[in-house]
Design an enzyme around this catalytic site. Sequence first.
Site, PDB file in Angstrom:
ATOM      1  N   CYS A  43       0.890  -1.189  -0.020  1.00 26.71           N
ATOM      2  CA  CYS A  43       0.188   0.118   0.027  1.00 26.71           C
ATOM      3  C   CYS A  43       0.828   1.157   0.136  1.00 26.71           C
ATOM      4  O   CYS A  43       0.561   2.171  -0.918  1.00 26.71           O
ATOM      5  CB  CYS A  43      -0.887   0.042   1.338  1.00 26.71           C
ATOM      6  N   CYS A  48      -1.326   1.589  -2.855  1.00 29.72           N
ATOM      7  CA  CYS A  48      -2.452   2.954  -2.763  1.00 29.72           C
ATOM      8  C   CYS A  48      -1.678   4.239  -2.849  1.00 29.72           C
ATOM      9  O   CYS A  48      -2.296   5.101  -3.599  1.00 29.72           O
ATOM     10  CB  CYS A  48      -3.108   2.410  -1.354  1.00 29.72           C
ATOM     11  N   LYS A  51       0.140   5.408  -6.092  1.00 32.16           N
ATOM     12  CA  LYS A  51      -1.128   5.296  -6.863  1.00 32.16           C
ATOM     13  C   LYS A  51      -1.866   6.482  -6.749  1.00 32.16           C
ATOM     14  O   LYS A  51      -1.999   7.311  -7.854  1.00 32.16           O
ATOM     15  CB  LYS A  51      -1.981   4.076  -6.813  1.00 32.16           C
ATOM     16  N   GLY A 176      -8.864  -5.679 -16.823  1.00 33.59           N
ATOM     17  CA  GLY A 176     -10.001  -4.973 -16.814  1.00 33.59           C
ATOM     18  C   GLY A 176     -10.404  -4.577 -15.191  1.00 33.59           C
ATOM     19  O   GLY A 176     -11.263  -4.120 -14.957  1.00 33.59           O
ATOM     20  N   TYR A 178      -8.887  -3.458 -11.097  1.00 28.07           N
ATOM     21  CA  TYR A 178      -8.813  -2.193 -10.502  1.00 28.07           C
ATOM     22  C   TYR A 178      -7.559  -1.540 -10.903  1.00 28.07           C
ATOM     23  O   TYR A 178      -7.651  -0.183 -11.493  1.00 28.07           O
ATOM     24  CB  TYR A 178      -8.274  -2.364  -8.878  1.00 28.07           C
ATOM     25  N   ILE A 179      -6.393  -2.380 -10.915  1.00 29.26           N
ATOM     26  CA  ILE A 179      -5.074  -1.630 -11.429  1.00 29.26           C
ATOM     27  C   ILE A 179      -5.196  -1.280 -12.752  1.00 29.26           C
ATOM     28  O   ILE A 179      -4.742  -0.114 -13.228  1.00 29.26           O
ATOM     29  CB  ILE A 179      -4.038  -2.704 -10.966  1.00 29.26           C
ATOM     30  N   GLU A 182      -7.646   1.809 -13.191  1.00 25.07           N
ATOM     31  CA  GLU A 182      -7.073   2.978 -12.631  1.00 25.07           C
ATOM     32  C   GLU A 182      -5.982   3.655 -13.179  1.00 25.07           C
ATOM     33  O   GLU A 182      -5.828   4.835 -13.638  1.00 25.07           O
ATOM     34  CB  GLU A 182      -6.592   2.843 -11.024  1.00 25.07           C
ATOM     35  N   THR A 311      -6.348  -2.475   1.981  1.00 28.45           N
ATOM     36  CA  THR A 311      -5.336  -2.202   3.089  1.00 28.45           C
ATOM     37  C   THR A 311      -6.266  -2.270   4.402  1.00 28.45           C
ATOM     38  O   THR A 311      -5.727  -2.667   5.643  1.00 28.45           O
ATOM     39  CB  THR A 311      -4.652  -0.963   2.920  1.00 28.45           C
ATOM     40  N   HIS A 435     -27.078  21.438  -0.187  1.00 27.81           N
ATOM     41  CA  HIS A 435     -27.718  22.158  -1.423  1.00 27.81           C
ATOM     42  C   HIS A 435     -26.423  23.134  -1.752  1.00 27.81           C
ATOM     43  O   HIS A 435     -26.319  24.124  -0.919  1.00 27.81           O
ATOM     44  CB  HIS A 435     -28.708  22.384  -1.797  1.00 27.81           C
ATOM     45  N   GLU A 440     -26.242  15.416  -2.941  1.00 30.93           N
ATOM     46  CA  GLU A 440     -27.701  15.593  -2.392  1.00 30.93           C
ATOM     47  C   GLU A 440     -28.791  14.745  -3.282  1.00 30.93           C
ATOM     48  O   GLU A 440     -29.668  14.389  -2.531  1.00 30.93           O
ATOM     49  CB  GLU A 440     -28.128  16.970  -2.530  1.00 30.93           C
TER      50      GLU A 440
HETATM   51  P1  NDP Z   1      -7.992  -7.842 -10.447  1.00 31.47           P
HETATM   52  O1  NDP Z   1      -8.229  -9.352 -10.156  1.00 31.47           O
HETATM   53  O2  NDP Z   1      -9.073  -6.844  -9.793  1.00 31.47           O
HETATM   54  O3  NDP Z   1      -8.263  -7.750 -11.875  1.00 31.47           O
HETATM   55  C1  NDP Z   1      -7.503  -8.332 -13.036  1.00 31.47           C
HETATM   56  C2  NDP Z   1      -7.798  -8.552 -14.251  1.00 31.47           C
HETATM   57  O4  NDP Z   1      -6.990  -9.076 -15.334  1.00 31.47           O
HETATM   58  C3  NDP Z   1      -9.303  -8.961 -14.625  1.00 31.47           C
HETATM   59  O5  NDP Z   1      -9.948  -7.985 -15.363  1.00 31.47           O
HETATM   60  C4  NDP Z   1      -9.057 -10.152 -15.063  1.00 31.47           C
HETATM   61  O6  NDP Z   1     -10.122 -10.606 -16.077  1.00 31.47           O
HETATM   62  C5  NDP Z   1      -7.535 -10.103 -15.956  1.00 31.47           C
HETATM   63  N1  NDP Z   1      -6.917 -11.028 -16.281  1.00 31.47           N
HETATM   64  C6  NDP Z   1      -6.721 -11.896 -15.173  1.00 31.47           C
HETATM   65  N2  NDP Z   1      -5.890 -13.020 -16.084  1.00 31.47           N
HETATM   66  C7  NDP Z   1      -5.790 -12.793 -17.377  1.00 31.47           C
HETATM   67  C8  NDP Z   1      -4.914 -13.158 -18.365  1.00 31.47           C
HETATM   68  N3  NDP Z   1      -4.382 -14.259 -18.076  1.00 31.47           N
HETATM   69  N4  NDP Z   1      -5.064 -12.448 -19.542  1.00 31.47           N
HETATM   70  C9  NDP Z   1      -5.951 -11.453 -19.581  1.00 31.47           C
HETATM   71  N5  NDP Z   1      -6.555 -10.847 -18.781  1.00 31.47           N
HETATM   72  C10 NDP Z   1      -6.450 -11.431 -17.298  1.00 31.47           C
HETATM   73  O7  NDP Z   1      -6.766  -7.494 -10.082  1.00 31.47           O
HETATM   74  P2  NDP Z   1      -5.844  -6.353 -10.008  1.00 31.47           P
HETATM   75  O8  NDP Z   1      -4.275  -6.712 -10.213  1.00 31.47           O
HETATM   76  O9  NDP Z   1      -6.221  -5.085 -10.868  1.00 31.47           O
HETATM   77  O10 NDP Z   1      -5.952  -5.929  -8.540  1.00 31.47           O
HETATM   78  C11 NDP Z   1      -5.837  -7.026  -7.395  1.00 31.47           C
HETATM   79  C12 NDP Z   1      -6.240  -6.504  -6.090  1.00 31.47           C
HETATM   80  O11 NDP Z   1      -5.816  -5.320  -5.531  1.00 31.47           O
HETATM   81  C13 NDP Z   1      -7.757  -6.263  -6.374  1.00 31.47           C
HETATM   82  O12 NDP Z   1      -8.569  -7.185  -6.593  1.00 31.47           O
HETATM   83  C14 NDP Z   1      -7.941  -5.273  -5.255  1.00 31.47           C
HETATM   84  O13 NDP Z   1      -8.366  -6.118  -4.021  1.00 31.47           O
HETATM   85  C15 NDP Z   1      -6.729  -4.535  -5.060  1.00 31.47           C
HETATM   86  N6  NDP Z   1      -6.766  -3.225  -5.407  1.00 31.47           N
HETATM   87  C16 NDP Z   1      -7.607  -2.506  -4.771  1.00 31.47           C
HETATM   88  C17 NDP Z   1      -7.571  -1.093  -5.300  1.00 31.47           C
HETATM   89  C18 NDP Z   1      -8.622  -0.152  -4.604  1.00 31.47           C
HETATM   90  O14 NDP Z   1      -9.269  -0.589  -3.654  1.00 31.47           O
HETATM   91  N7  NDP Z   1      -8.919   1.058  -5.276  1.00 31.47           N
HETATM   92  C19 NDP Z   1      -6.777  -0.636  -6.247  1.00 31.47           C
HETATM   93  C20 NDP Z   1      -5.876  -1.474  -6.869  1.00 31.47           C
HETATM   94  C21 NDP Z   1      -5.822  -2.832  -6.292  1.00 31.47           C
HETATM   95  P3  NDP Z   1     -11.485 -11.173 -15.679  1.00 31.47           P
HETATM   96  O15 NDP Z   1     -12.305 -10.183 -15.029  1.00 31.47           O
HETATM   97  O16 NDP Z   1     -11.955 -11.772 -16.999  1.00 31.47           O
HETATM   98  O17 NDP Z   1     -10.939 -12.416 -14.632  1.00 31.47           O
END
Ligand code: NDP
Length: 451
Positions: A43, A48, A51, A176, A178-179, A182, A311, A435, A440
């Site tokens: 984090c 976090c 980021k 697609g 979070y990371i 974002e 976190t 307001h 709101e």
């Molecule tokens: P996520 O699990 O959220 O997303 C992984 C993404 O990669 C999904 O879209 C998944 O697709 C895709 N994916 C997985 N494997 C493959 C592959 N072999 N080929 C192509 N695409 C693939 O992981 P992140 O790394 O984004 O984040 C990890 C964790 O960190 C989160 O789950 C969250 O808990 C935490 N986090 C929280 C944040 C916040 O609170 N703002 C910010 C950043 C991280 P599919 O959907 O089809 O499985």
Amino acid sequence: MAFDYDLFVIGGGSGGVRAARVAAGEHGAKVALAEEDRYGGTCVIRGCVPKKLMVFASGYADIEAEAGAYGWDITLGDFNWARFKGKLHAELDRLEAIYRRLLANAGVETFDARATVKDAHTVTLSTGEEKTAKHILVAVGGHPTRPDMPNADAGIVSDDLFDLPELPKSLLIIGGGYIASEFAGVMNGLGVAVTQYYRGEQILRGFDNEARTLVAEQMVEKGIDLQLNTDIAEMEKRDGGVWTKSVAGHEAVFDQVLFATGRKPNTDGLGIEEAGAALGRGGEIVVDEYSQTGVPSIYAIGDVTNRVNLTPVAIREGMAFVQTVFVGNPTPVDHDLIPSAIFTQPEMGTVGLSEEDARAQEPIEVYATTFKPMQSSFAGKPDRVMMKLIVSQASRVVLGCHIVAPNAGEMIQLAGIAIKMGATKEDFDATVAVHPTMSEEIVTMKTPSRT
Ligand code: NDP
């Protein structure tokens, strides 16, 4: 048997540091902590915090046009990555020093070394020393992964983003979640040409459909080349960039490719199974509601347990562990109704059930509104925001709240209190609007959009 310590914590991230310093500082336990990398963990050092600072940096991109509409003459120069990066790392150094100081002030002995579990009461340090403890707490977190494909090491992962020697001119982001989503916004704001490939129908799988669709639309509006139902099939380093071929056969060269394809618990070679505790299919440490493994003296918290990888949740788990073990007050961790934010642009704040999950559970009413917020609308920008409540028809309880708006994370924290307390739609209605604000709308939606 006399142990060296009451508690040995492996991992100096948010969860481990909190558990160590509360056990030592507030409950008088003799505590040691080992960290092989930097104190503060994912984090603070590579997640976090940096980021969010990059989200702030990227947010200034729009300021020239917006301020102009409000009567200011402002000329925005170029973004200076080297200057920002220097300041960013100085801030991370400052925060790491605070983490070290908190531990020292609480009387925790620290080892800048890798520790592995030898048995129920023994850890081995990379220095060769062995230490014994009545309890071992594993809080080693996780790491980003690359897909299993040839030349995947030609791509970077999120850890690398904060140390880039220079910003790429073009970036392909895979994923697609979070990371991916974002950093698509961050890099786009910093002037990088961003393409994002997501293999599914829509980014941010698992979140409310209407909310994630609005986020995706606005990301495209802001200039991100978001391509759904596609993925990278081949890649190779070429001419200082990375040549890629998509599953549909489309070839393109990017300065850099970022894999944001998920994270994995850091349990390789940690000695968990050898000590008698179980790992799950994804390599996570299997624990019960008290964060206890099958070996009664070994506990685990945070991302290494792959429950809710956030976190504040790891910190909660650490505090509950201390209550259970050092106060004698068995405290399960409450993982229900956790509010969270996704720092996409626009931001999303969410708590409770999505419309889809709620509908699968029981009859509901949906209250939703989208509109152009005053500040950006005045400046002629196309931004739209969304406020949405999911209400149980039977109990009138608000089951979910989803906000897509600037600072949605700040809003959802407060809405989260009401929803955690079990507020009904009528409780929201009884609250007078503030307001003129965006939020709101959350107390002024009178008729359901649909049931
Ligand atoms: P996520 O699990 O959220 O997303 C992984 C993404 O990669 C999904 O879209 C998944 O697709 C895709 N994916 C997985 N494997 C493959 C592959 N072999 N080929 C192509 N695409 C693939 O992981 P992140 O790394 O984004 O984040 C990890 C964790 O960190 C989160 O789950 C969250 O808990 C935490 N986090 C929280 C944040 C916040 O609170 N703002 C910010 C950043 C991280 P599919 O959907 O089809 O499985």
